[in-house]
Each structure stands twice: as C-alpha cells, then as structure tokens.
Design an enzyme around this catalytic site. Structure first.
Site, PDB file in Angstrom:
ATOM      1  N   ASP A  62      -1.240   8.583   3.468  1.00 15.49           N
ATOM      2  CA  ASP A  62      -0.652   8.143   2.209  1.00 15.49           C
ATOM      3  C   ASP A  62       0.119   9.301   1.581  1.00 15.49           C
ATOM      4  OD1 ASP A  62      -0.042   7.061  -0.244  1.00 15.49           O
ATOM      5  OD2 ASP A  62      -2.062   6.332  -0.664  1.00 15.49           O
ATOM      6  N   HIS A 104       1.611   9.013  -1.374  1.00 16.54           N
ATOM      7  CA  HIS A 104       1.431   8.882  -2.827  1.00 16.54           C
ATOM      8  C   HIS A 104       2.732   9.054  -3.606  1.00 16.54           C
ATOM      9  CE1 HIS A 104      -2.917   9.875  -1.793  1.00 16.54           C
ATOM     10  NE2 HIS A 104      -2.944   8.672  -2.312  1.00 16.54           N
ATOM     11  N   HIS A 128     -11.424   6.183   3.968  1.00 13.08           N
ATOM     12  CA  HIS A 128     -10.707   7.366   3.505  1.00 13.08           C
ATOM     13  C   HIS A 128     -11.441   8.630   3.941  1.00 13.08           C
ATOM     14  CE1 HIS A 128      -8.657   5.199  -0.138  1.00 13.08           C
ATOM     15  NE2 HIS A 128      -8.574   4.514   0.987  1.00 13.08           N
ATOM     16  N   TYR A 174      -4.014  15.095  -5.089  1.00 11.66           N
ATOM     17  CA  TYR A 174      -4.472  13.707  -5.186  1.00 11.66           C
ATOM     18  C   TYR A 174      -4.791  13.165  -3.795  1.00 11.66           C
ATOM     19  CZ  TYR A 174      -4.515   8.760  -6.506  1.00 11.66           C
ATOM     20  OH  TYR A 174      -4.875   7.455  -6.711  1.00 11.66           O
ATOM     21  N   GLU A 201      -7.994  -2.118   3.355  1.00 12.24           N
ATOM     22  CA  GLU A 201      -8.551  -0.876   2.825  1.00 12.24           C
ATOM     23  C   GLU A 201      -9.952  -1.158   2.286  1.00 12.24           C
ATOM     24  OE1 GLU A 201      -7.288   2.683  -0.306  1.00 12.24           O
ATOM     25  OE2 GLU A 201      -6.354   0.698  -0.466  1.00 12.24           O
ATOM     26  N   GLU A 239       1.273  -1.163  -3.454  1.00 10.69           N
ATOM     27  CA  GLU A 239       0.073  -1.240  -4.283  1.00 10.69           C
ATOM     28  C   GLU A 239       0.393  -1.198  -5.771  1.00 10.69           C
ATOM     29  OE1 GLU A 239      -2.064   3.010  -4.694  1.00 10.69           O
ATOM     30  OE2 GLU A 239      -1.835   2.350  -2.623  1.00 10.69           O
TER      31      GLU A 239
END
Length: 381
Positions: free
Chosen positions: A212, A214, A107, A144, A341, A264
């Site tokens: 991502d 989110h 990340h 985020y 990941e 996820e």
C-alpha cells in the site's frame, strides 16, 4: 469508535448497520439522528432499493463520506432485517454462494527486515495465505502502516503499548490530534524494491504479496515504483497516487504491469467511472460501510465485472464486525470476488459484536445464521 445503527420493526425484528467513519464519527451520528432516522419511521423495511433512492435523492447535497456512511448503515440494517424475515443468511438473498470461502490477506509490517520477517511468519502461522507488506525506511522514524508498538496479545485484546498501539497495526491512531509522520519519497522508492527482493528470497515465489502506497506518490513516482516491483510479482499495488486524480492512473498504466488497487476513500460509483471504463485498475477497494451499503457497492462491483475488474474490499479494524459481515456476504455472492482485507478485532470488540463468521485455513465465511450473523450486546458495549 464504532457507530452502529439498530433498526427495529413493528413486529420486533432488528437489523444492524455499520456507520463508522474513522475520525469523523460524530458527523455521521448527527446525520443519522437528526436527518435520516426521522425519515425511516413508519416506512416499509422490505423496500430496500426504494429506501436507498429516497435517502440519496431526498437531500440536495448528495454523495460524500458522511452521507454515504449513513445510507450504508440503513441499507445494511434493512438487508439484515430482510434476511432474518426470510430465515436465510444474507448471501442467499444476493444470489447464493459463488464460492466456499473468501481468500483474505493480513497486514505484516516491520521497521527492519528481521522484524518484518517475524511479522510475516506470525501471519502465516495464523493461517493467512496472502500478506500485505509494509516496511520502515532508513532515516524515517514514523511511517503510516508500519507498527511501532510491541506485539499485542490479540487473544486477550490487550493494547500492547501504553499509547494503545497494536503490533498488527491499526489504522485508527489514538491521540488528541492527528499524528505527524516522516516521509521522503526518494528514500522510499529506493528502499521498497530491496525489501520485496528480500521477502521473495525468504518466502518464495508463491506467496501472494500486496503493498500500500497510501496515496503518497505523484503519478510518475507511482509508475516508477510499479515498474521496479514487477520482478517480485505483487498481487497488487494499492493507492499508489491520490485517487481523486483519476487521469493519473493512465500514466501509471503506461509504465507498469503491476496490478493496481484503488478506492477505499471513494463512496459512489461516480468515483470509479474513468478508472473502470478505461480499465486503469484491477481491484475495487471500497468498503460496504463507506460506499452506500450492499445495494450500492454491489452495483459498483457489477459495473466493474464488465471490465474484468475484481473486488478487494476494505477491511481494517475501523470497519466494525457488522461492516465486515456485510462485506463477507457480498463477497461470497458476487462472481468477480478478488480478495478480502482482514484485520482481526480484539477480544473486547468480539464480545460486543458476537459473530458467526469462520476463519479456516486462510479463508473467511460469513456463516449460515439468518441475516448478517452478528448480534450486538449493548450491555457489553
């Protein structure tokens, strides 16, 4: 706050399972302690499939993240026990290795381009061969997925900021209440393509890049972003729209060829039926910890393989090293592995969960110790 289940057989073997459910940990603790563990006393630990079905079917209320995290912990602990009894690393019981290592992504994030570029370079120096890119948006202060704390010292496990944040960004925020964040979808949609253009210009066309969303976009907004990012050849666009609305991905697919990853927050194969059979996604993002363990997630991935869909198992730092080890063994064995990941845990966590997995030149391997290859040091915990 990790929830770790330790099962012990009458002949002294032990197995570990990860039941961590970030933000609702104590619900799983109660589910295990009050409802599941009493059902395990005296059962044959080698009957993994039978035990899985028993725990899933024995209650009228099925599925859901709390139930499936609890079942996952039991399932992984039983696989750990069985592999130890066999004297083999767990992946051997799953059919043996299909590859020599697991490609992992890290990340990278930054509030602006210079900070983002520094983060990408830092991850490349750590050996990562694929990078998730998250970025600040002008006018928004807290987003985020974007680190706002100073750089952490991963080697010593220091927090890096008074509030406990870490530079490499942890999904589990610390505080008495959920954190409120800024958001403006129009600004985000305008800004993100320019970020990926800059990253490609700086780091070239070969580096696999991920992003991502989110769950923040409507279907048409997600389609617009996927189309706008096509020139930058993403490895995947993750969680572009809330995954509960599976039909939404039909609209996204009609407008973009950017690969899509979702799952996820899913916890059973039933969550994937439309997405897989209509080939609306390219990668399954579920974690062993949250999806009923190795037994159930392997069934999901075997189902996905029929449609040429690959794995992309969830692996942030709120998956404990036990859950990560289970993912590595499963990923090594399946033939439709895609990418893993991988966020590095702090040194204190690694002292509690002593691990045998290796990280070499951008690839993970679970190691060849019998079982999962993770030992719990209760005194250190």
């Amino acid at each position: 706050n990790f929830v770790t289940l330790k099962l012990t057989t009458d002949d002294g073997l032990t197995g570990l399972g990860d039941a961590t459910l970030n933000g609702r940990e104590l619900a799983v603790v109660s589910y295990l302690r009050d409802h599941v563990v009493p059902l395990l006393i005296g059962r044959d630990p080698h009957r993994i499939e039978d035990t899985w079905q028993f725990l899933y079917r024995s209650a009228y209320w099925r599925r859901g993240p709390v139930t499936m995290a609890a079942i996952a912990a039991v399932d992984v602990a039983l696989w750990d026990l069985k592999a130890k009894a066999a004297g083999m690393p767990l992946y051997q019981l799953l059919g043996g290795a299909s590859r020599t290592g697991l490609l992992a992504y890290g990340h990278a994030s930054g509030r602006d381009l210079p900070e983002l570029f520094d983060s990408i370079r830092d991850h490349l120096e750590q050996g990562y061969r694929a990078i998730r890119v998250q970025t600040g948006v002008p006018g928004l202060t807290t987003i985020y997925g974007v680190a706002t704390a100073p750089r952490a010292d991963i080697a010593t496990g220091s927090a890096g900021a008074p509030g406990g944040g870490r530079y490499d960004y942890e999904p589990a925020s610390r505080g008495a209440y959920p954190q409120e964040e800024d958001w403006d979808t129009r600004s985000y949609l305008r800004h993100v393509p320019t970020v990926f253009e800059a990253v490609r210009n700086e780091f070239g066309p070969e580096l696999p890049l991920l992003h991502d969303g989110h769950h923040r976009m409507t279907p048409i907004q997600a389609a617009k972003l996927g189309k706008a990012l096509e020139p930058y050849d993403l490895f995947w666009l993750e969680d572009c729209t809330p995954a509960e609305n599976q039909q939404a991905l039909r609209l996204v697919r009609r407008h973009t060829t950017t690969p899509l990853a979702i799952g996820e927050i899913f916890n059973t194969v039933f969550d994937y039926q439309t997405l897989v059979t209509e080939q609306l996604i390219d990668y399954v993002r579920s974690a062993v910890t949250h999806t009923g363990g190795i037994t159930h997630l392997k069934k999901i991935l075997d189902f996905a393989a029929q449609y040429q869909i690959k794995s992309g198992m969830h692996g942030p730092t709120d998956i404990s090293p036990v859950g990560m080890a289970a993912a590595l063994h499963l990923g090594l064995a399946i033939h439709n592995f895609g990418i893993q990941e991988y966020m590095k845990h702090g040194a204190k966590t690694d002292q509690v969960f002593q691990q045998t997995f290796t990280w070499t030149d951008g690839f993970l391997h679970p190691g060849d110790q019998p079982g999962l290859g993770v030992t719990l040091d209760v005194d250190e915990a």
